[in-house]
Design an enzyme around this catalytic site. Structure first.
Site, PDB file in Angstrom:
ATOM      1  N   CYS A  84       0.859  -1.195   0.000  1.00 30.01           N
ATOM      2  CA  CYS A  84       0.000   0.000   0.000  1.00 30.01           C
ATOM      3  C   CYS A  84       0.892   1.240   0.000  1.00 30.01           C
ATOM      4  O   CYS A  84       2.051   1.165  -0.422  1.00 30.01           O
ATOM      5  CB  CYS A  84      -0.976  -0.032   1.168  1.00 30.01           C
ATOM      6  SG  CYS A  84      -0.222   0.025   2.809  1.00 30.01           S
TER       7      CYS A  84
ATOM      8  N   ASN B 244       2.267   1.414   4.368  1.00 30.42           N
ATOM      9  CA  ASN B 244       2.583   0.130   5.034  1.00 30.42           C
ATOM     10  C   ASN B 244       2.255   0.173   6.531  1.00 30.42           C
ATOM     11  O   ASN B 244       2.946  -0.442   7.343  1.00 30.42           O
ATOM     12  CB  ASN B 244       4.052  -0.285   4.803  1.00 30.42           C
ATOM     13  CG  ASN B 244       4.375  -1.730   5.203  1.00 30.42           C
ATOM     14  OD1 ASN B 244       5.485  -2.025   5.624  1.00 30.42           O
ATOM     15  ND2 ASN B 244       3.423  -2.635   5.110  1.00 30.42           N
TER      16      ASN B 244
ATOM     17  N   CYS C 157      -1.522   0.796   7.394  1.00 27.83           N
ATOM     18  CA  CYS C 157      -2.965   0.515   7.505  1.00 27.83           C
ATOM     19  C   CYS C 157      -3.379  -0.737   6.728  1.00 27.83           C
ATOM     20  O   CYS C 157      -3.676  -1.772   7.305  1.00 27.83           O
ATOM     21  CB  CYS C 157      -3.785   1.703   7.027  1.00 27.83           C
ATOM     22  SG  CYS C 157      -3.536   3.208   7.999  1.00 27.83           S
ATOM     23  N   ARG C 158      -3.393  -0.646   5.394  1.00 26.32           N
ATOM     24  CA  ARG C 158      -3.958  -1.726   4.591  1.00 26.32           C
ATOM     25  C   ARG C 158      -3.043  -2.930   4.435  1.00 26.32           C
ATOM     26  O   ARG C 158      -3.466  -4.077   4.663  1.00 26.32           O
ATOM     27  CB  ARG C 158      -4.337  -1.188   3.191  1.00 26.32           C
ATOM     28  CG  ARG C 158      -5.517  -0.228   3.212  1.00 26.32           C
ATOM     29  CD  ARG C 158      -5.638   0.546   1.908  1.00 26.32           C
ATOM     30  NE  ARG C 158      -4.512   1.471   1.735  1.00 26.32           N
ATOM     31  CZ  ARG C 158      -4.321   2.243   0.679  1.00 26.32           C
ATOM     32  NH1 ARG C 158      -5.179   2.196  -0.319  1.00 26.32           N
ATOM     33  NH2 ARG C 158      -3.291   3.066   0.623  1.00 26.32           N
ATOM     34  N   SER C 159      -1.794  -2.701   4.012  1.00 29.73           N
ATOM     35  CA  SER C 159      -0.947  -3.869   3.679  1.00 29.73           C
ATOM     36  C   SER C 159      -0.538  -4.711   4.891  1.00 29.73           C
ATOM     37  O   SER C 159      -0.472  -5.938   4.760  1.00 29.73           O
ATOM     38  CB  SER C 159       0.262  -3.467   2.824  1.00 29.73           C
ATOM     39  OG  SER C 159       1.094  -2.560   3.482  1.00 29.73           O
TER      40      SER C 159
ATOM     41  N   ASP D 262      -8.202   3.956   0.999  1.00 34.03           N
ATOM     42  CA  ASP D 262      -7.247   4.303   2.050  1.00 34.03           C
ATOM     43  C   ASP D 262      -8.028   4.735   3.293  1.00 34.03           C
ATOM     44  O   ASP D 262      -8.748   5.737   3.255  1.00 34.03           O
ATOM     45  CB  ASP D 262      -6.381   5.452   1.528  1.00 34.03           C
ATOM     46  CG  ASP D 262      -5.309   5.849   2.512  1.00 34.03           C
ATOM     47  OD1 ASP D 262      -5.365   5.414   3.682  1.00 34.03           O
ATOM     48  OD2 ASP D 262      -4.414   6.616   2.116  1.00 34.03           O
TER      49      ASP D 262
HETATM   50  P1  4NP Z   1      -1.842   2.792   4.122  1.00 31.86           P
HETATM   51  O1  4NP Z   1      -2.493   4.135   4.710  1.00 31.86           O
HETATM   52  O2  4NP Z   1      -1.265   3.162   2.772  1.00 31.86           O
HETATM   53  O3  4NP Z   1      -2.992   1.852   4.015  1.00 31.86           O
HETATM   54  O4  4NP Z   1      -0.784   2.366   5.108  1.00 31.86           O
HETATM   55  C1  4NP Z   1      -1.811   5.349   4.833  1.00 31.86           C
HETATM   56  C2  4NP Z   1      -0.987   5.551   5.893  1.00 31.86           C
HETATM   57  C3  4NP Z   1      -0.352   6.780   6.046  1.00 31.86           C
HETATM   58  C4  4NP Z   1      -0.572   7.772   5.131  1.00 31.86           C
HETATM   59  C5  4NP Z   1      -1.404   7.546   4.060  1.00 31.86           C
HETATM   60  C6  4NP Z   1      -2.018   6.340   3.905  1.00 31.86           C
HETATM   61  N1  4NP Z   1       0.056   9.012   5.302  1.00 31.86           N
HETATM   62  O5  4NP Z   1      -0.236   9.939   4.512  1.00 31.86           O
HETATM   63  O6  4NP Z   1       0.867   9.188   6.231  1.00 31.86           O
END
Ligand code: 4NP
Length: 146
Positions: free
Chosen positions: A3, A6, A8-10, A117
């Site tokens: 993602c 790294n 939240c989703r992955s 997201d």
């Molecule tokens: P992820 O979510 O891609 O599912 O881990 C996010 C985590 C952090 C951010 C964006 C998306 N960020 O902008 O810090």
């Protein structure tokens, strides 16, 4: 499982797929395309929703997707179309490209849907992401198991 951050989703996808496949036969990992959360724990909301379904992801740490990952992994699942583009930009040849898939195409083939997201949303977003990833990982595990 890849993602953006790294966190939240992955990591959630990694924990879910690990729970569905025997550890001795499958090496499952996750990474982000961005650098901001290198070394970070998973987001507390991802930890909480995983925990609700008896999956422990607390030990996972953020890392960035790198070109050598094409040598380490047979399958690379992107959470969304932006992650997919980023990964494909690092591909060195057709063989690398062939390893990369959008994870929701396992569930709804050819629709090119993205896992939303959940970072800026609430807990319901994480539950929703969990359910999508669980259903997708069930399809993946059933394909990979003998
Ligand atoms: P992820 O979510 O891609 O599912 O881990 C996010 C985590 C952090 C951010 C964006 C998306 N960020 O902008 O810090």
């Amino acid at each position: 499982m890849v993602c953006l951050g790294n966190i939240c989703r992955s990591p959630l996808a990694e924990g879910i797929l690990r729970a569905k496949l025997p550890e001795k036969d499958f090496f499952i990992d996750s990474a982000g395309t961005a650098t901001y959360h290198i070394g970070s724990d998973p987001d507390s909301r991802s930890i909480a929703v995983a925990n609700k379904y008896n999956i422990d992801i607390t030990h996972l740490r953020g890392r960035q997707f790198i070109q050598q990952d094409f040598d380490e992994f047979d399958l690379i699942y992107a959470m969304d179309s932006s992650n997919l583009r980023h990964i494909l930009n690092l591909a060195r040849n057709k063989e690398d490209e062939a390893k990369v898939k959008l994870i929701l195409n396992e569930l709804t083939p050819n629709e090119d849907l993205s896992v939303p997201d959940p970072y800026y949303g609430g807990d319901q977003g994480f539950e929703n992401v969990y359910q999508m990833l669980d259903a997708s990982c069930e399809v993946i595990a059933n394909k990979l198991l003998p």
